[in-house]
Design a protein around this motif. Structure first.
Motif, PDB file in Angstrom:
ATOM      1  N   LEU A 151     -29.990 -27.810  -2.026  1.00 17.13           N
ATOM      2  CA  LEU A 151     -30.326 -29.098  -1.296  1.00 17.13           C
ATOM      3  C   LEU A 151     -30.643 -30.129  -2.953  1.00 17.13           C
ATOM      4  CD1 LEU A 151     -32.228 -28.966   1.681  1.00 17.13           C
ATOM      5  CD2 LEU A 151     -30.139 -30.341   1.348  1.00 17.13           C
ATOM      6  N   THR A 152     -31.500 -29.609  -3.650  1.00 18.66           N
ATOM      7  CA  THR A 152     -31.947 -30.592  -4.736  1.00 18.66           C
ATOM      8  C   THR A 152     -30.679 -30.727  -5.687  1.00 18.66           C
ATOM      9  OG1 THR A 152     -33.943 -29.461  -4.952  1.00 18.66           O
ATOM     10  CG2 THR A 152     -33.335 -30.470  -6.982  1.00 18.66           C
ATOM     11  N   GLU A 153     -29.863 -29.686  -5.889  1.00 15.19           N
ATOM     12  CA  GLU A 153     -28.682 -30.014  -6.546  1.00 15.19           C
ATOM     13  C   GLU A 153     -27.592 -30.839  -6.088  1.00 15.19           C
ATOM     14  OE1 GLU A 153     -26.513 -26.974  -9.531  1.00 15.19           O
ATOM     15  OE2 GLU A 153     -25.952 -26.367  -7.816  1.00 15.19           O
ATOM     16  N   ARG A 154     -27.548 -30.823  -4.666  1.00 13.36           N
ATOM     17  CA  ARG A 154     -26.426 -31.376  -4.269  1.00 13.36           C
ATOM     18  C   ARG A 154     -26.904 -32.933  -4.100  1.00 13.36           C
ATOM     19  NH1 ARG A 154     -25.812 -30.444   2.261  1.00 13.36           N
ATOM     20  NH2 ARG A 154     -24.906 -32.442   2.742  1.00 13.36           N
ATOM     21  N   ILE A 155     -28.313 -33.317  -3.840  1.00 16.27           N
ATOM     22  CA  ILE A 155     -28.712 -34.525  -3.621  1.00 16.27           C
ATOM     23  C   ILE A 155     -28.695 -35.392  -5.409  1.00 16.27           C
ATOM     24  CG2 ILE A 155     -30.958 -36.041  -3.478  1.00 16.27           C
ATOM     25  CD1 ILE A 155     -31.685 -34.001  -1.210  1.00 16.27           C
ATOM     26  N   ILE A 156     -28.985 -34.667  -6.273  1.00 16.57           N
ATOM     27  CA  ILE A 156     -28.839 -35.004  -7.588  1.00 16.57           C
ATOM     28  C   ILE A 156     -27.540 -35.536  -7.910  1.00 16.57           C
ATOM     29  CG2 ILE A 156     -29.052 -34.351  -9.940  1.00 16.57           C
ATOM     30  CD1 ILE A 156     -31.754 -35.618  -8.858  1.00 16.57           C
ATOM     31  N   ARG A 157     -26.441 -34.411  -7.653  1.00 13.03           N
ATOM     32  CA  ARG A 157     -25.245 -34.543  -7.858  1.00 13.03           C
ATOM     33  C   ARG A 157     -24.642 -35.965  -7.097  1.00 13.03           C
ATOM     34  NH1 ARG A 157     -22.944 -30.608  -4.924  1.00 13.03           N
ATOM     35  NH2 ARG A 157     -23.592 -29.100  -6.602  1.00 13.03           N
ATOM     36  N   HIS A 158     -25.102 -36.242  -5.888  1.00 11.44           N
ATOM     37  CA  HIS A 158     -24.723 -37.566  -5.041  1.00 11.44           C
ATOM     38  C   HIS A 158     -25.139 -38.642  -5.952  1.00 11.44           C
ATOM     39  CE1 HIS A 158     -23.736 -39.892  -1.452  1.00 11.44           C
ATOM     40  NE2 HIS A 158     -24.912 -40.527  -1.842  1.00 11.44           N
ATOM     41  N   PHE A 159     -26.209 -38.612  -6.522  1.00 13.49           N
ATOM     42  CA  PHE A 159     -26.826 -40.004  -6.990  1.00 13.49           C
ATOM     43  C   PHE A 159     -26.491 -39.909  -8.555  1.00 13.49           C
ATOM     44  CE2 PHE A 159     -29.182 -39.684  -3.206  1.00 13.49           C
ATOM     45  CZ  PHE A 159     -29.237 -41.047  -2.478  1.00 13.49           C
ATOM     46  N   PHE A 160     -26.274 -38.856  -9.193  1.00 13.13           N
ATOM     47  CA  PHE A 160     -26.077 -38.812 -10.609  1.00 13.13           C
ATOM     48  C   PHE A 160     -24.676 -37.895 -10.775  1.00 13.13           C
ATOM     49  CE2 PHE A 160     -30.504 -39.415 -10.239  1.00 13.13           C
ATOM     50  CZ  PHE A 160     -30.717 -40.648 -10.924  1.00 13.13           C
TER      51      PHE A 160
ATOM     52  N   TYR B 190     -35.054 -44.830  -6.802  1.00 12.40           N
ATOM     53  CA  TYR B 190     -36.142 -46.033  -6.901  1.00 12.40           C
ATOM     54  C   TYR B 190     -35.330 -47.088  -8.069  1.00 12.40           C
ATOM     55  CZ  TYR B 190     -39.455 -43.547  -4.350  1.00 12.40           C
ATOM     56  OH  TYR B 190     -40.041 -42.979  -3.462  1.00 12.40           O
ATOM     57  N   ASP B 191     -35.460 -48.362  -7.742  1.00 13.10           N
ATOM     58  CA  ASP B 191     -34.802 -49.258  -8.586  1.00 13.10           C
ATOM     59  C   ASP B 191     -35.410 -49.098 -10.040  1.00 13.10           C
ATOM     60  OD1 ASP B 191     -33.570 -50.671  -6.397  1.00 13.10           O
ATOM     61  OD2 ASP B 191     -35.192 -52.187  -6.445  1.00 13.10           O
ATOM     62  N   GLY B 192     -34.217 -49.001 -10.991  1.00 13.57           N
ATOM     63  CA  GLY B 192     -34.533 -49.105 -12.340  1.00 13.57           C
ATOM     64  C   GLY B 192     -34.728 -47.523 -12.899  1.00 13.57           C
TER      65      GLY B 192
ATOM     66  N   ASP C  43     -38.280 -36.043  -5.422  1.00 15.83           N
ATOM     67  CA  ASP C  43     -38.593 -36.651  -4.220  1.00 15.83           C
ATOM     68  C   ASP C  43     -39.945 -37.374  -4.685  1.00 15.83           C
ATOM     69  OD1 ASP C  43     -37.260 -34.932  -1.699  1.00 15.83           O
ATOM     70  OD2 ASP C  43     -37.680 -34.054  -3.560  1.00 15.83           O
ATOM     71  N   GLY C  44     -39.725 -39.075  -4.267  1.00 11.60           N
ATOM     72  CA  GLY C  44     -40.960 -39.725  -4.769  1.00 11.60           C
ATOM     73  C   GLY C  44     -41.077 -40.230  -6.062  1.00 11.60           C
ATOM     74  N   THR C  45     -40.305 -39.562  -6.951  1.00 11.75           N
ATOM     75  CA  THR C  45     -40.301 -40.057  -8.575  1.00 11.75           C
ATOM     76  C   THR C  45     -38.940 -40.867  -8.884  1.00 11.75           C
ATOM     77  OG1 THR C  45     -41.752 -38.292  -8.912  1.00 11.75           O
ATOM     78  CG2 THR C  45     -40.705 -39.065 -10.668  1.00 11.75           C
ATOM     79  N   LEU C  46     -37.730 -39.965  -8.677  1.00  9.55           N
ATOM     80  CA  LEU C  46     -36.525 -40.363  -9.171  1.00  9.55           C
ATOM     81  C   LEU C  46     -35.829 -41.338  -7.747  1.00  9.55           C
ATOM     82  CD1 LEU C  46     -34.888 -37.796 -11.020  1.00  9.55           C
ATOM     83  CD2 LEU C  46     -35.468 -39.923 -11.918  1.00  9.55           C
ATOM     84  N   LEU C  47     -36.050 -40.615  -6.796  1.00 10.62           N
ATOM     85  CA  LEU C  47     -35.518 -40.887  -5.250  1.00 10.62           C
ATOM     86  C   LEU C  47     -36.354 -41.008  -4.215  1.00 10.62           C
ATOM     87  CD1 LEU C  47     -32.510 -38.181  -5.553  1.00 10.62           C
ATOM     88  CD2 LEU C  47     -32.528 -40.598  -6.303  1.00 10.62           C
TER      89      LEU C  47
END
Length: 235
Positions: free
Chosen positions: A129-138, A102-104, A20-24
């Motif tokens: 939740l962390t794993e689910r969110i990461i799975r969604h974007f990656f 975040y772009d890039g 949160d705030g770093t990758l997404l």
């Protein structure tokens, strides 16, 4: 640009990312969930800029901080638990609705992966939740990341170094060659406690002025700067 932590320690061989705030940029979805709970209780609503200061130490700490900001002096443990359950239910229903990388940053993950650098994600958010969110974007996250860790009974929350040390073991890297990238002083203190290197980005949930006041160095002001530093540091 200064060296990764002010003194040369050799090349980076592994990287741990805060989420949160770093990758997404997860703040819009987090704030919406909290505002729903607060509205139901007749409490004030928060803007994104207001709520960003509450996050970084886990959702429970964010709830307590927001309640304090509302002037709610005391909430019983049962009431707090009920509010947390409702908030997590609301947030879990749509944790990626307004969230964006975040772009890039996806490109940086790809660059490091192609360079053979082991990667991990470490968040104070609930593990599922962390794993689910990461799975969604990656979607290929099990290939990209050695480990994705969120809050669980396995380790205390950041800034405790336990989970960071576990991640270093899993990635096969020592503290001097492991870099933690985050956006708050919590991440900076975690790296210090674990003895690993750190970089703090200023595009997340804290301003550059706040981070500098907290002693977070070096500060990275853009994804382009981060990419350039990483390319140099991984050799």
């Amino acid at each position: 640009m200064a060296e990764a932590d002010g003194k040369r320690k050799g090349q980076i061989r592994a990287v741990i990312f805060d989420m949160d705030g770093t990758l997404l940029d997860t703040l819009p979805d987090i704030t919406a969930a909290f505002n729903s709970v607060f509205a139901a209780r007749g409490l004030r609503q928060f803007t994104l800029d207001e709520f960003r200061h509450f996050v970084g130490n886990g959702l429970r700490h964010a709830m307590e901080s927001a309640l304090d900001s509302c002037g709610v002096e005391q909430v019983s443990p049962d009431e707090l638990e009920q509010m947390m359950e409702v908030m997590v239910k609301i947030y879990s229903a749509n944790p990626t609705d307004k969230t964006v990388p975040y772009d890039g940053m996806p490109e940086i993950i790809t660059m490091l992966n192609q360079a053979g650098i082991p990667l991990a994600v470490h968040s104070n958010k609930l593990h599922d939740l962390t794993e689910r969110i990461i799975r969604h974007f990656f979607p290929d996250y099990t290939t990209l990341f050695t480990e994705v860790l969120g809050k669980s009974d396995r380790f205390p929350l950041k800034p405790a170094p336990d989970a960071t040390r576990f991640l270093m073991e899993q990635m096969g890297s020592g503290p001097d060659e492991t870099l933690m990238i985050g956006d708050t002083s919590v991440d900076y203190r975690t790296a210090e406690a674990a003895g690993c290197r750190s970089m703090t980005v200023s595009w997340g949930f804290r301003t550059a002025e706040e981070l500098a006041a907290d002693g977070c160095v070096p500060l990275i002001s853009s994804v382009e700067e981060l990419a350039a530093v990483l390319k140099r540091e991984i050799g």
